[in-house]
Enzyme design. Structure first.
Site, PDB file in Angstrom:
ATOM      1  N   ARG A   1     -10.614  15.618   8.294  1.00 27.62           N
ATOM      2  CA  ARG A   1     -11.476  16.003   7.166  1.00 27.62           C
ATOM      3  C   ARG A   1     -12.855  16.420   7.675  1.00 27.62           C
ATOM      4  O   ARG A   1     -13.411  15.781   8.570  1.00 27.62           O
ATOM      5  CB  ARG A   1     -11.636  14.826   6.201  1.00 27.62           C
TER       6      ARG A   1
ATOM      7  N   GLY B   1     -10.344   1.694  13.339  1.00 29.22           N
ATOM      8  CA  GLY B   1      -9.688   1.937  14.634  1.00 29.22           C
ATOM      9  C   GLY B   1     -10.645   2.435  15.705  1.00 29.22           C
ATOM     10  O   GLY B   1     -10.586   1.988  16.859  1.00 29.22           O
TER      11      GLY B   1
ATOM     12  N   GLU C   1      -8.018  -5.326   5.809  1.00 30.38           N
ATOM     13  CA  GLU C   1      -7.935  -5.004   4.382  1.00 30.38           C
ATOM     14  C   GLU C   1      -6.806  -5.777   3.696  1.00 30.38           C
ATOM     15  O   GLU C   1      -6.940  -6.189   2.548  1.00 30.38           O
ATOM     16  CB  GLU C   1      -7.754  -3.495   4.205  1.00 30.38           C
TER      17      GLU C   1
ATOM     18  N   ARG D   1      -2.787  -2.126  -3.230  1.00 31.44           N
ATOM     19  CA  ARG D   1      -3.970  -1.315  -2.966  1.00 31.44           C
ATOM     20  C   ARG D   1      -3.916  -0.106  -3.903  1.00 31.44           C
ATOM     21  O   ARG D   1      -2.910   0.601  -3.969  1.00 31.44           O
ATOM     22  CB  ARG D   1      -3.959  -0.843  -1.522  1.00 31.44           C
TER      23      ARG D   1
ATOM     24  N   HIS E   1     -13.053   2.945   0.835  1.00 27.76           N
ATOM     25  CA  HIS E   1     -13.064   1.920   1.899  1.00 27.76           C
ATOM     26  C   HIS E   1     -13.778   0.652   1.449  1.00 27.76           C
ATOM     27  O   HIS E   1     -14.233  -0.136   2.285  1.00 27.76           O
ATOM     28  CB  HIS E   1     -13.803   2.423   3.171  1.00 27.76           C
TER      29      HIS E   1
ATOM     30  N   GLY F   1     -14.184   2.403  15.404  1.00 29.71           N
ATOM     31  CA  GLY F   1     -15.323   1.478  15.471  1.00 29.71           C
ATOM     32  C   GLY F   1     -15.000   0.214  16.243  1.00 29.71           C
ATOM     33  O   GLY F   1     -15.862  -0.357  16.922  1.00 29.71           O
TER      34      GLY F   1
ATOM     35  N   ASN G   1       0.872  -1.180   0.000  1.00 33.31           N
ATOM     36  CA  ASN G   1       0.000   0.000   0.000  1.00 33.31           C
ATOM     37  C   ASN G   1       0.907   1.227   0.000  1.00 33.31           C
ATOM     38  O   ASN G   1       1.471   1.589   1.029  1.00 33.31           O
ATOM     39  CB  ASN G   1      -0.876  -0.050   1.262  1.00 33.31           C
TER      40      ASN G   1
ATOM     41  N   LYS H   1       3.212   0.784   3.127  1.00 32.98           N
ATOM     42  CA  LYS H   1       2.785  -0.179   4.150  1.00 32.98           C
ATOM     43  C   LYS H   1       2.830  -1.528   3.495  1.00 32.98           C
ATOM     44  O   LYS H   1       2.399  -1.669   2.335  1.00 32.98           O
ATOM     45  CB  LYS H   1       1.341   0.097   4.565  1.00 32.98           C
TER      46      LYS H   1
ATOM     47  N   LEU I   1     -14.996   3.406  10.888  1.00 35.59           N
ATOM     48  CA  LEU I   1     -14.602   4.632  11.587  1.00 35.59           C
ATOM     49  C   LEU I   1     -13.137   4.546  11.976  1.00 35.59           C
ATOM     50  O   LEU I   1     -12.774   3.839  12.924  1.00 35.59           O
ATOM     51  CB  LEU I   1     -15.465   4.821  12.850  1.00 35.59           C
TER      52      LEU I   1
HETATM   53  P1  AMP Z   1      -7.460   3.658  11.717  1.00 38.03           P
HETATM   54  O1  AMP Z   1      -7.349   4.756  10.703  1.00 38.03           O
HETATM   55  O2  AMP Z   1      -8.468   2.624  11.365  1.00 38.03           O
HETATM   56  O3  AMP Z   1      -6.125   3.078  12.111  1.00 38.03           O
HETATM   57  O4  AMP Z   1      -8.028   4.329  13.067  1.00 38.03           O
HETATM   58  C1  AMP Z   1      -7.349   5.375  13.724  1.00 38.03           C
HETATM   59  C2  AMP Z   1      -8.284   5.962  14.784  1.00 38.03           C
HETATM   60  O5  AMP Z   1      -8.664   4.933  15.712  1.00 38.03           O
HETATM   61  C3  AMP Z   1      -7.660   7.094  15.594  1.00 38.03           C
HETATM   62  O6  AMP Z   1      -8.582   8.157  15.748  1.00 38.03           O
HETATM   63  C4  AMP Z   1      -7.432   6.429  16.936  1.00 38.03           C
HETATM   64  O7  AMP Z   1      -7.486   7.354  17.984  1.00 38.03           O
HETATM   65  C5  AMP Z   1      -8.625   5.483  16.998  1.00 38.03           C
HETATM   66  N1  AMP Z   1      -8.429   4.497  18.072  1.00 38.03           N
HETATM   67  C6  AMP Z   1      -7.513   3.510  18.133  1.00 38.03           C
HETATM   68  N2  AMP Z   1      -7.599   2.878  19.345  1.00 38.03           N
HETATM   69  C7  AMP Z   1      -8.589   3.508  20.045  1.00 38.03           C
HETATM   70  C8  AMP Z   1      -9.150   3.351  21.355  1.00 38.03           C
HETATM   71  N3  AMP Z   1      -8.693   2.413  22.177  1.00 38.03           N
HETATM   72  N4  AMP Z   1     -10.155   4.178  21.723  1.00 38.03           N
HETATM   73  C9  AMP Z   1     -10.603   5.130  20.894  1.00 38.03           C
HETATM   74  N5  AMP Z   1     -10.114   5.338  19.656  1.00 38.03           N
HETATM   75  C10 AMP Z   1      -9.116   4.546  19.233  1.00 38.03           C
END
Ligand code: AMP
Length: 396
Positions: free
Chosen positions: A238, A328, A382, A88, A177, A330, A10, A17, A206
């Site tokens: 955003r 992350g 993913e 990706r 996504h 969700g 990616n 990545k 999310l």
């Molecule tokens: P991603 O882009 O899917 O890696 O998600 C990143 C987001 O997930 C960021 O806003 C992080 O703060 C959030 N995140 C990761 N772990 C937690 C947690 N334990 N509680 C709340 N938000 C989290």
């Protein structure tokens, strides 16, 4: 047939990545990140399935140099048995409705789509070209974020703007996504004991980027992101949906240029802009605990907008088999799930507090209160979906 290994790549403008995905293991034998590419601080970090971590400084390395440094590490982790590479690609426009084996024609088509994703597609292509030179004998497959949403009906993907903008310039909603929405909707069907071909889901991905999706019988029927990944929900930096007249208003009243407005909406808005503190949900939750007004407001707006978007996605369903949380936030924020679902009382949704609290850090499962419609936390993957799509296109 012995288990096959796929390298998933990616590429961003200054990063790669990567993950080695094995058919035989749920854990990745190798995963990592090359970052700050083409600078003196270029570095590769990687981690093996035994949790061993390592880094290598690769000063000045571009995408190709970093991939060539990775070659022996990947080969070592794959035991010399690499079967294909999955790339990706963010934007496939209307040309790509599914993962595709890459040849010169496909490279050209990805190039032609670059005006729709000027930050992403050129970086994805850099990775593809470098990897094809380094691994000329392996099949390379492009897996597009947009492809899953090519099943949107026209009434969901058209904007109410003059039709020539669509027919001559491709101005329509594409959605992103897709790899994640597809993966988690299949996993959700498995978890619920349903056939994906006869199931109906609302999904909230999310993370730093956020989108909702309505998925019917395994097909995307509507989604919140549009021409670009800026439309829809509040995200890390955003804005998501705003009044389309905001551009004109800021240009007229403050003299702001288009570039400045773009930057503001993409980089300075969302959770960061609302809170004045951070784009990171963990930081905001901690600040909210201490009474930080900006963090509290950012979380309230974020959750209300997720719920509002999910309610709108409900128009694409005839029945609801469940609501899925992933990404992350969700997967890890019981608070966000609770607040979002509270806004969806009209749908009969309610959560079981203990189950909601339990589903964090990779633990998935049902979290609805007894007797209420299904709500699932489903960790996304993913990389595995890209590997599965790549495997499906390998010669038998
Ligand atoms: P991603 O882009 O899917 O890696 O998600 C990143 C987001 O997930 C960021 O806003 C992080 O703060 C959030 N995140 C990761 N772990 C937690 C947690 N334990 N509680 C709340 N938000 C989290």
């Amino acid at each position: 047939m012995p288990a096959r290994n796929i390298l998933v790549v990616n590429c961003g403008s200054s990063s790669i990545k990567f993950a080695l995905v094995s058919e035989a293991h749920s854990q990745f034998p190798l995963s990592g990140l090359a970052e700050r590419l083409s600078t003196q601080d270029a570095v590769i970090h990687w981690q093996c399935s035994d949790q061993r971590q390592d880094s290598m400084l690769v000063s000045g390395a571009d995408h190709r140099a970093a991939l060539s440094q990775l070659l022996p590490i990947v080969n070592g982790a794959a035991g010399g048995e690499l079967h294909g590479i999955g790339h990706r690609v963010v934007h496939g426009g209307e040309l790509f409705t599914t993962a595709t084996l890459i040849d010169a024609r496909v490279v050209q088509a990805i190039q032609a789509t670059a005006p729709l994703a000027p930050l992403h597609n050129p970086a994805n292509l850099q990775g593809i070209e470098a990897a094809m030179k380094l691994f000329p004998n392996l099949p390379h497959v492009a897996v597009f974020d947009t492809a899953f949403h090519q099943t949107l009906p026209e009434h969901a993907y058209r904007y109410a703007v003059p039709e020539t903008l669509y027919h001559q310039h491709g101005v329509r909603r594409y959605g992103f996504h897709g790899t994640s929405h597809r993966y988690v909707s299949r996993r959700a069907a498995e978890m619920a004991g349903l056939s994906v071909g006869d199931s109906s889901w609302l999904c909230a991905h999310l993370g730093n980027g956020c989108s909702t999706c309505a998925i019917v019988d395994g097909h995307s029927r509507d989604t919140s992101m549009g021409l670009t990944p800026l439309e829809g929900l509040v995200m890390g930096t955003r804005s998501g949906d705003i009044d389309p007249n905001l551009h004109g208003h800021l240009a007229r009243t403050l003299g702001w240029s288009l570039e400045r407005i773009d930057r503001m909406l993409n980089n300075d808005s969302g959770l960061l802009g609302l809170s004045g503190l951070s784009n990171d949900m963990r930081t905001l939750e901690q600040a909210r605990e201490k009474g930080h007004a900006g963090a509290t407001l950012a979380i309230e707006v974020f959750c209300y907008r997720v719920a509002k978007s999910l309610a709108a996605m409900g128009c694409a369903l005839q029945r609801l088999d469940g609501l899925i949380f992933t990404g992350g936030i969700g997967e890890n924020s019981p608070l966000v799930r609770h607040k979002t679902v509270t806004h969806l009382r009209l749908f009969g949704l309610a959560l079981d507090c203990e189950a909601n609290a339990r589903c964090v850090r990779g633990v998935g499962g049902p979290i609805q209160a007894y007797g209420h419609p299904r709500v699932l936390v489903v960790p996304t993957n993913e990389e595995r979906q890209i590997a599965l799509d790549t495997l499906a296109l390998l010669p038998a």
